[in-house]
Design an enzyme around this catalytic site. Structure first.
Site, PDB file in Angstrom:
ATOM      1  N   ILE A  91       0.598  -1.297   0.039  1.00  0.00           N
ATOM      2  CA  ILE A  91      -0.037   0.080  -0.003  1.00  0.00           C
ATOM      3  C   ILE A  91       0.966   1.132  -0.057  1.00  0.00           C
ATOM      4  O   ILE A  91       1.759   1.102   0.853  1.00  0.00           O
ATOM      5  CB  ILE A  91      -0.809  -0.046   1.171  1.00  0.00           C
ATOM      6  CG1 ILE A  91      -1.858  -1.238   1.084  1.00  0.00           C
ATOM      7  CG2 ILE A  91      -1.749   1.296   1.253  1.00  0.00           C
ATOM      8  CD1 ILE A  91      -2.580  -1.498   2.258  1.00  0.00           C
ATOM      9  N   THR A  95       6.529   7.613   1.272  1.00  0.00           N
ATOM     10  CA  THR A  95       7.951   7.717   0.766  1.00  0.00           C
ATOM     11  C   THR A  95       8.005   6.744  -0.531  1.00  0.00           C
ATOM     12  O   THR A  95       6.973   6.237  -0.949  1.00  0.00           O
ATOM     13  CB  THR A  95       8.808   6.960   1.663  1.00  0.00           C
ATOM     14  OG1 THR A  95       8.688   5.592   1.587  1.00  0.00           O
ATOM     15  CG2 THR A  95       8.868   7.665   3.087  1.00  0.00           C
ATOM     16  N   HIS A  97       9.239   4.197  -1.174  1.00  0.00           N
ATOM     17  CA  HIS A  97       9.821   2.866  -0.786  1.00  0.00           C
ATOM     18  C   HIS A  97       8.587   1.778  -1.547  1.00  0.00           C
ATOM     19  O   HIS A  97       9.102   0.824  -2.206  1.00  0.00           O
ATOM     20  CB  HIS A  97       9.591   2.498   0.677  1.00  0.00           C
ATOM     21  CG  HIS A  97       9.569   1.167   1.148  1.00  0.00           C
ATOM     22  ND1 HIS A  97       8.536   0.302   1.513  1.00  0.00           N
ATOM     23  CD2 HIS A  97      10.748   0.240   1.385  1.00  0.00           C
ATOM     24  CE1 HIS A  97       8.943  -0.808   1.972  1.00  0.00           C
ATOM     25  NE2 HIS A  97      10.276  -0.858   1.625  1.00  0.00           N
TER      26      HIS A  97
END
Length: 163
Positions: A91, A95, A97
């Site tokens: 999800i 950031t 990431h």
């Protein structure tokens, strides 16, 4: 048609094939467990509804979606598996990431499929928020786990046909 108006898990227009005799592993991420658990239920039910036997379904849990790659690789060391279904949920956060994980998981799963010349199915939700994930894990858009099971059956049967 927009996916916001459609159950994506409708297979009434497809001839799926019969899963009897297929040995399928399901590698499922523990992260976002409410969602991945629903995906797992959908995958198992999809396999069973199309003739797979419980003893031919192996479920392996890994910590997160990134670990689906090595989980599938480890499973396929056992040559008896016809397909591996990878289930996870990433999800979007604040950031980048999310972008790195999604990209790595997609490429990694593809590489494992090529390495072993076996179907390795991408059943990973990559959503903007939890609501979108729930909608695709048994909610209004169906269950991506069931979709992954149907894909695994079709690809395993295709693989058997052209051995």
């Amino acid at each position: 048609m927009s996916s916001s108006l459609k159950n994506l898990s409708d297979f009434s227009h497809l001839e799926v094939g019969h899963a009897a005799g297929l040995k399928v592993a399901i590698v499922v991420a523990q992260w976002n467990a409410q969602i991945t658990g629903a995906l797992l239920d959908g995958a198992v039910n999809g396999l069973l509804q199309h003739g797979a036997q419980e003893h031919d379904i192996e479920v392996v849990q890994v910590p997160g979606s990134y670990e689906l790659i090595s989980g599938a690789d480890i499973i396929l060391r056992d040559e008896s598996f016809d397909a591996v279904i990878c289930l996870g949920c990433v999800i979007q956060g604040e950031t980048r990431h999310f972008d790195f994980i999604c990209d790595a998981v997609g490429h990694g799963i593809a590489n494992v499929a090529l390495k072993y010349n076996k179907p390795v199915i991408f059943g990973v939700l990559t959503t903007d928020n939890e609501e979108q994930a729930l909608d695709r894990a048994g909610g209004k858009h169906g269950n991506k786990g069931e979709e992954a099971a149907i894909t695994a059956i079709q690809m395993a049967l295709l693989s058997h046909k052209y051995r």
